[in-house]
Design an enzyme around this catalytic site. Structure first.
Site, PDB file in Angstrom:
ATOM      1  N   GLU A  48     -12.559  -5.035  -4.174  1.00  0.00           N
ATOM      2  CA  GLU A  48     -12.030  -4.765  -2.838  1.00  0.00           C
ATOM      3  C   GLU A  48     -13.177  -4.635  -1.838  1.00  0.00           C
ATOM      4  O   GLU A  48     -14.203  -4.023  -2.130  1.00  0.00           O
ATOM      5  CB  GLU A  48     -11.209  -3.473  -2.861  1.00  0.00           C
ATOM      6  CG  GLU A  48     -10.560  -3.131  -1.520  1.00  0.00           C
ATOM      7  CD  GLU A  48      -9.729  -1.860  -1.569  1.00  0.00           C
ATOM      8  OE1 GLU A  48      -8.836  -1.712  -0.719  1.00  0.00           O
ATOM      9  OE2 GLU A  48      -9.956  -1.019  -2.474  1.00  0.00           O
ATOM     10  N   LYS A 127      -2.692  -6.116   1.442  1.00  0.00           N
ATOM     11  CA  LYS A 127      -2.415  -4.837   0.779  1.00  0.00           C
ATOM     12  C   LYS A 127      -1.107  -4.249   1.306  1.00  0.00           C
ATOM     13  O   LYS A 127      -0.937  -4.035   2.505  1.00  0.00           O
ATOM     14  CB  LYS A 127      -3.573  -3.888   1.041  1.00  0.00           C
ATOM     15  CG  LYS A 127      -3.571  -2.603   0.229  1.00  0.00           C
ATOM     16  CD  LYS A 127      -4.872  -1.852   0.505  1.00  0.00           C
ATOM     17  CE  LYS A 127      -5.082  -0.670  -0.416  1.00  0.00           C
ATOM     18  NZ  LYS A 127      -6.396  -0.026  -0.164  1.00  0.00           N
ATOM     19  N   CYS A 169      -5.824  -2.228  -4.988  1.00  0.00           N
ATOM     20  CA  CYS A 169      -6.152  -0.801  -5.045  1.00  0.00           C
ATOM     21  C   CYS A 169      -4.919   0.120  -5.063  1.00  0.00           C
ATOM     22  O   CYS A 169      -4.263   0.260  -6.077  1.00  0.00           O
ATOM     23  CB  CYS A 169      -7.096  -0.439  -3.897  1.00  0.00           C
ATOM     24  SG  CYS A 169      -7.972   1.135  -4.169  1.00  0.00           S
TER      25      CYS A 169
END
Length: 294
Positions: A48, A127, A169
């Site tokens: 990331e 995301k 994440c």
């Protein structure tokens, strides 16, 4: 049971050390990706925010404009660096994530780009779940102060191998994404992620093993290397977990590349012994894989 992974695949996770110089980060990524390719990796993953420091204060400065696609080299140097690198390495390449700026909406996103061995963009994931937490005395972080969330599940077909899922994440804390991936015949879920020293110690390995166990698929988590001089300290410990929730390989804290050989036999063995797929009760609870954003 039909094969999910058509032939064995060597996966590489590059736990990259990044700094404040975007082009130095891109150069370092190139070197490590080529190293992984030389070791026979067919699918290589970066962490990331691999092209920048991680933090709300950095997102606008390092953001690139990706639309309309393909973008220009001036507005999206990381896009072109990844495309060229995938072509040079002749591998599938998941470019961790980069900060993205969308001009039409004036919004920022945390965005992952995936390229095939020809250097063609085959998937984009924004995301979905933003990292907004407040653990008293430990850490407060609010991605939503700068970023906007994505709005879709990202599944990618790799013709030689099968289907994989991409998320980023904090997305791993929401098991629905991995559940959907498994229902849609994915053999692997990949999460470039930058957990910190608090959340990493608590939940990094646990989340990876839980997503693998619940869905009987491979799971890969790729972190940046830990830098205690940075404003945000990544946990490190990139890892690959097999469909039985066993950790196949795990990095330490520093920059390194880890490898795992994935095969379909392991998936079939686990699913035959514990046949969750045929035991689910969608007459009792809903099937999340029937959602509209898939």
């Amino acid at each position: 049971m039909a094969k999910l992974l058509r032939k064995p695949l060597k996966l590489a996770l590059v736990q990259l050390a990044t700094g404040s110089d975007k082009f130095a980060n891109l150069s370092r990524a190139r070197s490590r990706v080529l190293e992984a390719a030389q070791q026979g990796a067919s699918l290589i993953v970066l962490p990331e925010c691999f092209n920048s420091p991680y933090g709300c204060q950095y997102f606008p400065k390092y953001a690139e404009t990706l639309l309309p696609s393909p973008p220009s080299n001036e507005t999206a140097p990381s896009f072109h660096a990844l495309a060229n690198l995938a072509r040079e390495a002749k591998t599938y390449l998941l470019g961790g994530s980069i900060p993205e700026y969308e001009t039409n909406s004036n919004k920022y996103f945390n965005t992952s780009l995936m390229f095939n061995p020809k250097g063609e963009l085959i998937a984009t994931h924004r995301k979905v779940h933003l990292f907004d937490i407040d653990i008293p005395g430990k850490i407060t972080f609010k991605e939503s102060e700068i970023l906007s969330p994505g709005n879709k599940v990202t599944l990618v077909d790799l013709p030689e191998y099968g289907r994989i899922a991409i998320a980023i994440c904090y997305d791993i804390r929401f098991p629905e994404l991995a559940m959907i991936a498994a229902r849609k015949q994915c053999f692997l879920a990949l999460y470039p992620g930058a957990f910190n020293l608090t959340t990493g110690a608590l939940h990094w390995s646990l989340q990876a093993r839980a997503r693998a166990m619940d869905n009987q698929i491979y799971v890969g988590l790729c972190s940046p290397a830990r830098d205690m001089k940075a404003s945000y300290n990544a946990w490190g410990h990139s890892m690959v977990v097999d469909p039985n929730a066993a950790v196949m390989t795990e990095a330490g804290e520093n920059e390194e590349i880890i490898y795992a050989d994935l095969n379909d036999d392991k998936i079939q063995e686990i699913r035959k012994g514990i046949p969750l797929g045929s035991q689910r009760r969608f007459d009792v609870y809903p099937d999340v894989s029937e959602g509209k954003q898939i």
